[in-house]
Design a protein around this motif. Structure first.
Motif, PDB file in Angstrom:
ATOM      1  N   GLY A 174      40.084  40.719  35.502  1.00 19.40           N
ATOM      2  CA  GLY A 174      38.705  41.161  35.659  1.00 19.40           C
ATOM      3  C   GLY A 174      38.454  42.057  36.855  1.00 19.40           C
ATOM      4  N   GLU A 180      43.657  43.695  24.950  1.00 20.73           N
ATOM      5  CA  GLU A 180      42.588  44.270  25.765  1.00 20.73           C
ATOM      6  C   GLU A 180      42.575  43.629  27.145  1.00 20.73           C
ATOM      7  N   GLU A 181      41.868  44.284  28.077  1.00 21.46           N
ATOM      8  CA  GLU A 181      41.781  43.759  29.444  1.00 21.46           C
ATOM      9  C   GLU A 181      40.332  43.722  29.911  1.00 21.46           C
ATOM     10  N   LYS A 182      40.045  42.773  30.790  1.00 21.13           N
ATOM     11  CA  LYS A 182      38.678  42.612  31.292  1.00 21.13           C
ATOM     12  C   LYS A 182      38.385  43.532  32.466  1.00 21.13           C
ATOM     13  N   ASP A 237      45.988  38.676  30.526  1.00 21.08           N
ATOM     14  CA  ASP A 237      45.439  39.863  31.172  1.00 21.08           C
ATOM     15  C   ASP A 237      45.738  39.852  32.672  1.00 21.08           C
TER      16      ASP A 237
END
Length: 340
Positions: free
Chosen positions: A255, A49-51, A251
């Motif tokens: 963000g 997953e990514e922020k 990641d």
């Protein structure tokens, strides 16, 4: 009496407006489209997953009528293009749409290949046949084949590449029949055509189709890219970044909201696209903080320079980053400090 006259005049004006809106001019109008998050439409099996978000950017393109033409003339970030700039000679609307959707499919295949190879994973292709892009008017295929048909056999023979298919057809004699097995709308059918010379190239024989390889990429873990009806090749770079990020534990978004554009070839080279100005506007509207733009080796009128000019003009805080390759984009992201 005056009231009836006014109502009649209004109705007449409304009819004229509606009728004229359906009359198209020999132009296309493009305007800022959308910036769409890629994580919901790209899924790597068991991916990380990514922020933040990677986003593709689009332009909205449509045939011009008198009203959209005048509006585009008065708008700073709408562009007007003659039809022959957008479509090839004798290309129908259906053929144009098919070509754009195929360019998107090729873009997805290239992006998957680049991302998986960067991660050190093997990539293989399964050849499925040839994909009909367009039909030459007056040739045997005209009226029998359609853009989007998949030809997977000729005279009951299968081929491992489009080059071998073309060679087989061109070795046929003028007037000789060829039986093609095609798939159209998930149904299989046989179509018999007669080989003929091309009107503008009498020494060249065929059935009169423009074609490309129809192939499926084989990777592990599996990846799906659901672009629905979005066409064109310009999302290639952003596809490759999203796929690679889902394959990688660290990641790369850190963000941030990251948009961008650019074609991608199997070697990871980033190519220029049209409508960079409108894409900068679209990305800014959704709050993108970073935008990757094709650098084109630093030429004066590059996508990157046009993007910088537009970014200054709309007073965006978005960072415009020039890239010539996928590796350059990854290197930039790896050095990017995490968003606080």
């Amino acid at each position: 009496m005056k009231t009836k006259y006014k109502i009649g005049s209004l109705l007449f004006a409304a009819v004229v407006f509606m009728a004229s809106s359906f009359y198209t001019l020999p132009y296309y109008v493009s305007k800022p489209g959308m910036a769409k998050e890629l994580e919901p439409i790209i899924k790597v099996e068991n991916g990380f997953e990514e922020k933040g978000n990677f986003m593709l950017t689009t332009v909205r393109m449509g045939k011009a009528n008198i009203y959209s033409y005048l509006l585009a003339k008065a708008s700073k970030y709408q562009e007007i293009y003659p039809v022959d700039v957008i479509k090839r000679d004798d290309e129908s609307d259906e053929e144009y749409t098919t070509r754009q959707l195929h360019l998107m499919e090729s873009s997805k295949l290239n992006a998957i290949e680049v991302a998986y190879k960067k991660h050190g994973l093997p990539v293989n292709y399964q050849y499925k046949g040839v994909y009909v892009l367009n039909i030459y008017p007056g040739m045997p295929a005209d009226g029998k084949l359609l853009p989007g048909d998949r030809i997977f056999k000729a005279d009951n023979k299968s081929f491992s590449s489009s080059e071998l298919f073309i060679e087989y057809v061109s070795n046929k004699k003028e007037g000789e029949n060829i039986n093609l097995t095609i798939e159209r709308n998930n149904q299989t059918k046989d179509i018999s055509l007669t080989v003929a010379p091309f009107p503008d190239q009498p020494s060249k024989k065929g059935v009169g189709i423009g074609l490309v390889d129809d192939k499926e990429i084989m990777v592990d873990p599996e990846v799906t890219v659901n672009t629905e009806e979005i066409g064109g090749p310009s999302a290639g770079l952003m596809f490759s970044l999203e796929i690679y990020n889902q394959l990688t534990k660290e990641d790369l978004t850190k963000g941030y909201e990251i948009a961008g554009t650019g074609t991608i070839d199997p070697n990871g080279e980033v190519g220029p696209i049209g409508g960079i100005e409108q894409k900068i506007v679209a990305a800014d509207k959704v709050g993108a903080e970073i935008f990757f733009a094709p650098n084109e080796k630093g030429i004066k009128d590059s996508n990157y320079n046009a993007a910088i000019k537009t970014a200054k003009d709309i007073h965006t805080k978005m960072k415009i980053i020039p890239v010539d390759t996928f590796d350059e984009a990854v290197a930039y992201l790896e050095l990017l400090p995490a968003k606080k």
